[in-house]
Design a protein around this motif. Sequence first.
Motif, PDB file in Angstrom:
ATOM      1  N   PRO A  64       0.816  -1.228   0.000  1.00  0.00           N
ATOM      2  CA  PRO A  64       0.000   0.000   0.000  1.00  0.00           C
ATOM      3  C   PRO A  64       0.845   1.271   0.000  1.00  0.00           C
ATOM      4  N   GLU A  65       1.975   1.256   0.728  1.00  0.00           N
ATOM      5  CA  GLU A  65       2.849   2.439   0.754  1.00  0.00           C
ATOM      6  C   GLU A  65       3.471   2.692  -0.625  1.00  0.00           C
ATOM      7  N   ILE A  66       3.862   1.612  -1.306  1.00  0.00           N
ATOM      8  CA  ILE A  66       4.430   1.761  -2.660  1.00  0.00           C
ATOM      9  C   ILE A  66       3.377   2.336  -3.603  1.00  0.00           C
ATOM     10  N   PHE A  67       2.144   1.801  -3.529  1.00  0.00           N
ATOM     11  CA  PHE A  67       1.043   2.318  -4.363  1.00  0.00           C
ATOM     12  C   PHE A  67       0.841   3.800  -4.090  1.00  0.00           C
ATOM     13  N   ASP A  68       0.807   4.170  -2.803  1.00  0.00           N
ATOM     14  CA  ASP A  68       0.570   5.574  -2.431  1.00  0.00           C
ATOM     15  C   ASP A  68       1.690   6.490  -2.907  1.00  0.00           C
ATOM     16  N   ARG A  69       2.930   6.051  -2.740  1.00  0.00           N
ATOM     17  CA  ARG A  69       4.069   6.917  -3.055  1.00  0.00           C
ATOM     18  C   ARG A  69       4.393   6.939  -4.553  1.00  0.00           C
ATOM     19  N   ASP A  70       4.397   5.760  -5.180  1.00  0.00           N
ATOM     20  CA  ASP A  70       4.921   5.656  -6.541  1.00  0.00           C
ATOM     21  C   ASP A  70       3.868   5.324  -7.597  1.00  0.00           C
ATOM     22  N   PHE A  74       4.389   2.007 -11.513  1.00  0.00           N
ATOM     23  CA  PHE A  74       5.731   1.760 -10.968  1.00  0.00           C
ATOM     24  C   PHE A  74       5.770   0.394 -10.286  1.00  0.00           C
ATOM     25  N   PHE A  75       4.736   0.124  -9.465  1.00  0.00           N
ATOM     26  CA  PHE A  75       4.683  -1.156  -8.755  1.00  0.00           C
ATOM     27  C   PHE A  75       4.673  -2.323  -9.740  1.00  0.00           C
ATOM     28  N   ARG A  76       3.882  -2.211 -10.817  1.00  0.00           N
ATOM     29  CA  ARG A  76       3.773  -3.308 -11.792  1.00  0.00           C
ATOM     30  C   ARG A  76       5.113  -3.561 -12.492  1.00  0.00           C
ATOM     31  N   THR A  77       5.872  -2.510 -12.754  1.00  0.00           N
ATOM     32  CA  THR A  77       7.202  -2.671 -13.357  1.00  0.00           C
ATOM     33  C   THR A  77       8.119  -3.449 -12.416  1.00  0.00           C
ATOM     34  N   GLU A  79       7.197  -5.383 -10.002  1.00  0.00           N
ATOM     35  CA  GLU A  79       6.640  -6.727  -9.853  1.00  0.00           C
ATOM     36  C   GLU A  79       7.149  -7.649 -10.961  1.00  0.00           C
ATOM     37  N   SER A  80       7.144  -7.174 -12.207  1.00  0.00           N
ATOM     38  CA  SER A  80       7.641  -7.976 -13.339  1.00  0.00           C
ATOM     39  C   SER A  80       9.115  -8.314 -13.160  1.00  0.00           C
ATOM     40  N   GLN A  81       9.902  -7.331 -12.709  1.00  0.00           N
ATOM     41  CA  GLN A  81      11.327  -7.575 -12.495  1.00  0.00           C
ATOM     42  C   GLN A  81      11.546  -8.638 -11.417  1.00  0.00           C
ATOM     43  N   VAL A  82      10.794  -8.542 -10.340  1.00  0.00           N
ATOM     44  CA  VAL A  82      10.941  -9.491  -9.230  1.00  0.00           C
ATOM     45  C   VAL A  82      10.504 -10.892  -9.662  1.00  0.00           C
ATOM     46  N   ILE A  83       9.387 -11.003 -10.368  1.00  0.00           N
ATOM     47  CA  ILE A  83       8.929 -12.319 -10.831  1.00  0.00           C
ATOM     48  C   ILE A  83       9.978 -12.951 -11.749  1.00  0.00           C
ATOM     49  N   GLY A  84      10.544 -12.167 -12.654  1.00  0.00           N
ATOM     50  CA  GLY A  84      11.598 -12.673 -13.534  1.00  0.00           C
ATOM     51  C   GLY A  84      12.793 -13.186 -12.756  1.00  0.00           C
ATOM     52  N   ARG A  85      13.207 -12.414 -11.751  1.00  0.00           N
ATOM     53  CA  ARG A  85      14.348 -12.828 -10.923  1.00  0.00           C
ATOM     54  C   ARG A  85      14.045 -14.116 -10.167  1.00  0.00           C
ATOM     55  N   LEU A  86      12.850 -14.201  -9.579  1.00  0.00           N
ATOM     56  CA  LEU A  86      12.485 -15.393  -8.805  1.00  0.00           C
ATOM     57  C   LEU A  86      12.371 -16.630  -9.698  1.00  0.00           C
ATOM     58  N   LEU A  87      11.878 -16.463 -10.917  1.00  0.00           N
ATOM     59  CA  LEU A  87      11.794 -17.589 -11.848  1.00  0.00           C
ATOM     60  C   LEU A  87      13.189 -18.092 -12.223  1.00  0.00           C
ATOM     61  N   ASP A  88      14.158 -17.186 -12.268  1.00  0.00           N
ATOM     62  CA  ASP A  88      15.527 -17.552 -12.641  1.00  0.00           C
ATOM     63  C   ASP A  88      16.319 -18.151 -11.484  1.00  0.00           C
ATOM     64  N   GLU A  89      16.032 -17.716 -10.258  1.00  0.00           N
ATOM     65  CA  GLU A  89      16.888 -18.066  -9.123  1.00  0.00           C
ATOM     66  C   GLU A  89      16.830 -19.538  -8.748  1.00  0.00           C
ATOM     67  N   LEU A 102      -2.010 -10.248 -15.048  1.00  0.00           N
ATOM     68  CA  LEU A 102      -2.729  -9.448 -16.046  1.00  0.00           C
ATOM     69  C   LEU A 102      -1.802  -8.958 -17.149  1.00  0.00           C
ATOM     70  N   SER A 103      -0.525  -8.829 -16.838  1.00  0.00           N
ATOM     71  CA  SER A 103       0.452  -8.372 -17.822  1.00  0.00           C
ATOM     72  C   SER A 103       0.768  -9.500 -18.798  1.00  0.00           C
ATOM     73  N   GLN A 104       0.580  -9.209 -20.079  1.00  0.00           N
ATOM     74  CA  GLN A 104       0.891 -10.206 -21.117  1.00  0.00           C
ATOM     75  C   GLN A 104       2.356 -10.635 -21.019  1.00  0.00           C
ATOM     76  N   GLU A 105       3.227  -9.676 -20.753  1.00  0.00           N
ATOM     77  CA  GLU A 105       4.659  -9.977 -20.610  1.00  0.00           C
ATOM     78  C   GLU A 105       4.886 -10.976 -19.475  1.00  0.00           C
ATOM     79  N   ASN A 106       4.215 -10.769 -18.339  1.00  0.00           N
ATOM     80  CA  ASN A 106       4.347 -11.697 -17.212  1.00  0.00           C
ATOM     81  C   ASN A 106       3.801 -13.074 -17.569  1.00  0.00           C
ATOM     82  N   ARG A 107       2.640 -13.099 -18.227  1.00  0.00           N
ATOM     83  CA  ARG A 107       2.048 -14.393 -18.599  1.00  0.00           C
ATOM     84  C   ARG A 107       2.989 -15.192 -19.493  1.00  0.00           C
ATOM     85  N   GLU A 108       3.574 -14.508 -20.475  1.00  0.00           N
ATOM     86  CA  GLU A 108       4.483 -15.195 -21.405  1.00  0.00           C
ATOM     87  C   GLU A 108       5.743 -15.667 -20.684  1.00  0.00           C
TER      88      GLU A 108
END
Length: 195
Positions: A64-70, A74-77, A79-89, A102-108
């Motif tokens: 909620p703080e990230i949503f409020d501030r940024d 920004f949060f969705r960007t 989120e995609s970076q973190v999901i990519g990193r976790l899938l690789d780790e 919901l992001s097509q990039e994330n789904r793919e």
Amino acid sequence: MSEIKHNTHSADTGQRFHLHKTVVLVGMMGAGKTAVGRALAAKLAVPFLDSDAEIESAANMTIPEIFDRDGEPFFRTKESQVIGRLLDERKGILSTGGGAFLSQENREMITRRGASVWLRADLNVLWNRVRHKDTRPLLRTKNPHATLKALYEARVPVYAEADLTVTSDGEVSIDKMVDRVVSALMTRPDVLEQK
């Protein structure tokens, strides 16, 4: 109120599994992605990963703080970076936020490097689980039920694109949900096999 119930008596059934790809749990807020994900990871003896928790840890702020501030974009960007990193780790069970799929990039990315499982629950079950919590930034509206309903109607067709679907009727225990997910995953030997 129909909360997910947890039964600790059947944690180890003696079964051993081999996970070939990270299993990514997707679905609406309140679907049980974190609770089911933790129990599923324990059953399969693999790491449990949570993209929201990783984002909060990296930012040293709550969602909620990230949503409020940024803002949400920004949060969705991030989120995609973190999901990519976790899938690789490492291979494990990855719980994602309700909007991640919901992001097509994330789904793919998830389909290429893991396998998605939609935890499908109906609107009433979801509402009963989230209505008393103030940790959902998207529900901070004048009419949170109407907001949840609109999100649900918009998102269900996208969640339906997941590799596998497992239904929660709201009365089943976490252990039973885990069994349902394992049964679904076993139909995909490229994802999960019994040793």
